[in-house]
Design an enzyme around this catalytic site. Sequence first.
Site, mmCIF file in Angstrom:
data_model
loop_
_atom_site.group_PDB
_atom_site.id
_atom_site.type_symbol
_atom_site.label_atom_id
_atom_site.label_comp_id
_atom_site.label_asym_id
_atom_site.label_seq_id
_atom_site.Cartn_x
_atom_site.Cartn_y
_atom_site.Cartn_z
ATOM 1 N N SER A 120 39.674 -17.074 4.029
ATOM 2 C CA SER A 120 39.868 -18.523 3.963
ATOM 3 C C SER A 120 41.271 -19.000 3.586
ATOM 4 O O SER A 120 41.539 -20.198 3.643
ATOM 5 C CB SER A 120 38.865 -19.145 3.005
ATOM 6 O OG SER A 120 37.645 -19.325 3.668
ATOM 7 N N LYS A 137 43.070 -26.812 -3.551
ATOM 8 C CA LYS A 137 41.786 -26.805 -2.844
ATOM 9 C C LYS A 137 40.722 -27.429 -3.750
ATOM 10 O O LYS A 137 40.705 -27.169 -4.955
ATOM 11 C CB LYS A 137 41.413 -25.368 -2.473
ATOM 12 C CG LYS A 137 40.193 -25.230 -1.563
ATOM 13 C CD LYS A 137 39.999 -23.768 -1.138
ATOM 14 C CE LYS A 137 38.826 -23.592 -0.186
ATOM 15 N NZ LYS A 137 38.701 -22.176 0.271
ATOM 16 N N SER A 164 38.219 -21.538 5.305
ATOM 17 C CA SER A 164 37.739 -22.775 4.730
ATOM 18 C C SER A 164 38.817 -23.612 4.047
ATOM 19 O O SER A 164 38.627 -24.809 3.835
ATOM 20 C CB SER A 164 36.645 -22.474 3.718
ATOM 21 O OG SER A 164 37.172 -21.761 2.610
HETATM 22 N N1 GLN Z 1 34.930 -17.904 6.947
HETATM 23 C C1 GLN Z 1 34.336 -17.014 5.996
HETATM 24 C C2 GLN Z 1 33.001 -17.560 5.564
HETATM 25 O O1 GLN Z 1 32.600 -18.518 6.109
HETATM 26 C C3 GLN Z 1 35.241 -16.828 4.835
HETATM 27 C C4 GLN Z 1 35.217 -17.965 3.915
HETATM 28 C C5 GLN Z 1 36.123 -17.797 2.735
HETATM 29 O O2 GLN Z 1 36.982 -16.913 2.704
HETATM 30 N N2 GLN Z 1 35.895 -18.618 1.731
HETATM 31 O O3 GLN Z 1 32.350 -17.042 4.713
#
Ligand code: GLN
Length: 472
Positions: free
Chosen positions: A177, A78, A153
């Site tokens: 995410s 990532k 994400s």
């Molecule tokens: N979708 C969640 C957010 O937008 C989690 C994101 C994540 O786990 N990095 O914060």
Amino acid sequence: MTGFPTAVDIASAVRSGDRTATEVLSEHLARIDAAEGEIHAFNTVTEESARAAAERVDAAVAAGDDPGPLAGVPVALKDNLCTRGVPTTCSSRILEGWKPPYDATVVTLLERAGAVFVGKTNLDEFAMGSSTENSAFGPTRNPHDPSRVPGGSSGGSAAAVAAGFAPVSLGSDTGGSIRQPAALCGVVGVKPTYGAVSRMGLVAFGSSLDQIGPFAHTVSDAAVLLEVISGHDPGDSTSLPEPPTGISAALDRGVEGLRIGLIAEMMGDGIAADVTARTRDAAEALTAAGATVEEVSVPAVTYGLSAYYLVAPAEASSNLARYDGVRYGNRVEAATTGEMMEATRTAGFGDEVKRRIMLGTYALSAGYYDAFYGKALKVRTLTRQDFDAAYERFDLLLSPTSPTTAFAFGDKTADPLAMYLNDLCTIPSNLAGHPAMSVPFGVGDDGLPVGVQLLAPALAEPLMFSAAAVLE
Ligand code: GLN
């Protein structure tokens, strides 16, 4: 999306000299060449350094040395994991062109185990989002259906595995995410116990929630990867003294005699009927394999989303203060330092990141701190207590991972709250600091993958993986 070689198979073939790392890499680069134009899993493909790494692995094998448990295994990272000399953008304009001076601890550990890095994967800017549509460099497409999102994400890391660009990858999980994109892309995704994997070199979002974890096609590949990346690191003050051990060894344990609780609050409102149906199928499969499955109430999880959207933005507003045009990446010149910072941050951050910074700054401001941030911390404690109560009666918990299968591009971009609801089932584990993983389990009414989530108390990864192997 099966039929791709696993990391375990690749490593054993490379270690024994049956295959070369170079040949394995070429196969994966060919798949990237063929489909990356459509999928856009990567921000950077590191072909040249990957070839050099594969040659080093092959030279080691030829010299009679053992390159390690991930010998010649292509891995995608990532793009919020620091890689020395390789752009690390967090899919944000503000970091465009920045090259970290050091490797994240997980990167060093993977390299030592013989892994070959194929590239840096796309994400929602600074890991804020659930669809990868918040990337400054354009979205990633779901390999199962390119008209749908891959989740987020860590959408690029999930899609890279689903598309066969790499057998395994790393993502980060602050509120879901890793698990949510794993569910939407039909792969395995693991969020380890908080502190099990070093966060050193992971660009910080919500430091008390962030964890790095693996994506894989198989539960055993995910286990090997997690074993390689976990362990104490003096470079991360929240790193645990002892990581979970014996994960791979637990894969054949089965679930005989285990008590598994199906979280009642995650089986009703807001979860699509086909997803709850697959989750009930998973419960039946576990029962058939010898576990006892019963519904359990974990009341505080209902407030998880509200608490998370105060705690995570609060921490983000502080963590992202460092992007000031002075120390990293892009700068927009202006007459005074203050104006330069304002212009840089205005141009460099996307809408969602700005929204989080404003939400977090508000939640932390004098007069609102107790009412918002302080309250959220109390809910966080309550969440941990409710889980503890459930774990007095159950060894593991079960729920859906994501409320729906992969949705279409643009479906939820106009309404931030609709997007946030994707994390309903995943956020509570981050608030509690507990491990959880998503395992593919059948398909929804649209034929797209469904993931079910296994949750465990802190450091109970081995048991969680035992149940995951049964579901697989
Ligand atoms: N979708 C969640 C957010 O937008 C989690 C994101 C994540 O786990 N990095 O914060």
